[in-house]
Each structure stands twice: as C-alpha cells, then as structure tokens.
Design an enzyme around this catalytic site. Sequence first.
Site, PDB file in Angstrom:
ATOM      1  N   LYS A  54      24.301 102.121  46.153  1.00 22.79           N
ATOM      2  CA  LYS A  54      25.670 101.364  46.567  1.00 22.79           C
ATOM      3  C   LYS A  54      25.747 101.711  48.034  1.00 22.79           C
ATOM      4  O   LYS A  54      26.162 100.693  48.793  1.00 22.79           O
ATOM      5  CB  LYS A  54      26.795 101.803  45.710  1.00 22.79           C
TER       6      LYS A  54
ATOM      7  N   ASP B 263      36.681  98.620  42.339  1.00 24.31           N
ATOM      8  CA  ASP B 263      35.759  98.462  41.078  1.00 24.31           C
ATOM      9  C   ASP B 263      36.741  97.784  40.211  1.00 24.31           C
ATOM     10  O   ASP B 263      36.298  97.206  39.001  1.00 24.31           O
ATOM     11  CB  ASP B 263      35.783  99.766  40.331  1.00 24.31           C
TER      12      ASP B 263
ATOM     13  N   GLN C 237      32.659 107.510  40.690  1.00 26.45           N
ATOM     14  CA  GLN C 237      31.382 107.354  39.906  1.00 26.45           C
ATOM     15  C   GLN C 237      31.839 107.788  38.470  1.00 26.45           C
ATOM     16  O   GLN C 237      32.000 108.814  38.517  1.00 26.45           O
ATOM     17  CB  GLN C 237      30.132 107.825  40.408  1.00 26.45           C
TER      18      GLN C 237
END
Length: 302
Positions: A54, A121, A98
């Site tokens: 990412k 997200d 994460q």
Amino acid sequence: MTAKLVKGTEIREEILKEIAEDVKKIKDEHGKVPGLVTILVGENPASISYVTAKIKTAKELGFKEIQDNQPDDLAEEDLLALIDKYNGDDTIHGILVQLPLPKHVNEKRILNAIDPDKDVDGFHPVNVGRLMIGGSEVKFLPCTPAGIQEMIVRAGVQTEGAEVVVVGRSNIVGKPIANMLLQKGPGANATVTVVHTRTKDLAGHCKRADILVVAAGVPDLVKPEWIKPGACVIDVGVNRVGEKISEKTGKKIAILKGDVDFDAAKEIAGYITPVPGGVGPMTITMLMKNTLASLKFSLEKN
Ligand code: NAD
C-alpha cells in the site's frame, strides 16, 4: 462462447494513471498532496507485505506516506493516542489500521476511533451508514466492493435494471457490494439478491443473474451450469489450494483459485474476472482513490 476477460491488472493501471494526473493538478493548484498512514501492530508477515504494498503504491503516486509499524505489545491506549495524533494531522487524509490486531487490543474500539472523514477503508459505522443512505452522503466506499463496481462499469456492462446475484454476505464484500449496486444512480440501479449458506436453491438464484458476484471463499463453488449465458461473472474468491515453484523467482508460491470453475465458466459467461489478476489488484487502487477523494473533501471544506 468465450468470455471477455475483465482484468484488474489492466483496469488498475488506468485508474492509477487518472489518480497520478489528479495528484499533480492538485499539487500545482493548492500545493497539497494526499497523505496516507498505515498503522501495523506486530509482525504478521502477511500484514507486513500488505502495508508495504500500500505504501509503495502511495509513494509512486506522489502521496505523502507514513508506514507506522508498532511493536506487538503496544497498549490499546497508546494505539488510540496514535490514531488521535493522525486524526488531528492536516497533512494526513487517510488512516488505515491493518487487521488483524493483536488479541489484547479491542479491534472495534480502535476502528471506531478513526475520524470517519479519514476512514479510507470505509469500515467505520458512520461510513457504512452513509453507504446505506447512498447518493451525496457517501464519502468512502469500502475498497474491494468499490473495485468490483469499477470493473463492472469499465468493462461496459449495463447495471441499470440488471439482475444481480451476490454470493456471500460478509461486511467487507457481500453486503456492501449488494448495497452499492441497488442504489439509485449510474453504475447501479440493479435488482439485487444476496445468497448465502442458508439459501435454498443457490443454483436457481445464480442462473437468473445478469451479473454474478461471488465472494464465498469456497474453491469452484459456482458450477458452469449455474451461469446464465452471456452473464458478467465477478469472482472475488481467493483460495490457496496448494503450492508451486515460481518460474520468475524460483521461490515457493501459493496456487490460487477463485470461487468459480473458471475454465468451464469462461465458455458460458460474457465477461469473467480471472483469479489471480482479477478483483485482487483493485483493492489497493481503490484505497488510493479514497485517499485522494479525502484530500478533495478537505479542500472543499476549507
Ligand atoms: P467471509 O468468509 O467473511 O464470507 C463468506 C460469505 O460466503 C459468508 O457470508 C457465507 O454465508 C457465504 N458462503 C460461504 N460458503 C457458502 C456456500 N457454500 N454457499 C453459499 N454461501 C456461502 O469471506 P469474505 O471476507 O467476504 O471473502 C470472500 C472471499 O473473497 C474469500 O476467498 C476472500 O479471500 C476473498 N476476498 C478477496 C479480496 C480481494 O481480492 N481483494 C478482498 C476480500 C475478500
């Protein structure tokens, strides 16, 4: 019939190019770039490779990026303080924690602490609610479903009035993509059915689908006779079914299979996504798109 392959690897390049152009334009006009921070707690090897990928993409696009890796024993309160720091940092537009988090940390409490306007997200309850309401309420679409919708639209598949069947009802794929495709508006306006483990006659539902989105995590679940001729089949499943030696690196790699019997299905479907190389590459791309969108929202506000 041989289906048209809808490749995430190609669509990703198109979208990344569009993002890079936008980043340059905004930098020239406003002197600002999108800022993304990933927070990783612990040393789970899969998680390390995800955040590294990412951050690498963010860097290539000219974003400000911070890969904030923290030790496994980081206290929950310290993690909350870290999120608070990034919530208040004007140069950071996207915060990604994460998952999975270590067991001593309350995952829900952590995710809910992210400012919904930096939740790139799209998992914060506020953003889930905005998605449900639809229209101008929506800020961030969750990345994998957003990638699926982009693939359908960019492949030129008509969603308006289409019969969509979604296999799977998870919070990260099944439920959000179903919600997105039933909204009023372009790339949506579909009639959506969601099927799952308790559904009677799974095959019967799938056979009606003009667009079949499969996110079950069961290799070869969808049989070729379940597919309507000409349908668009989006296979989200990523199942490790063995290992092989990579021709490129000579190292052991996983053999991946989707949820659809690809070889047989491609002879019936009109459009189909491969695994790997289908939906997979879209998720990080949409994370970048959300981070850019977050910067644009902040410019509109100020
Ligand atoms: P999940 O396990 O949370 O949910 C699976 C859903 O499928 C459940 O709702 C379940 O009811 C349904 N299901 C399972 N077996 C079924 C069956 N036999 N018949 C009917 N329904 C069944 O999984 P998830 O997180 O939604 O992920 C689904 C798949 O997509 C996995 O293979 C995952 O690895 C993959 N995935 C890929 C990406 C990506 O490519 N970027 C992202 C997320 C998930």
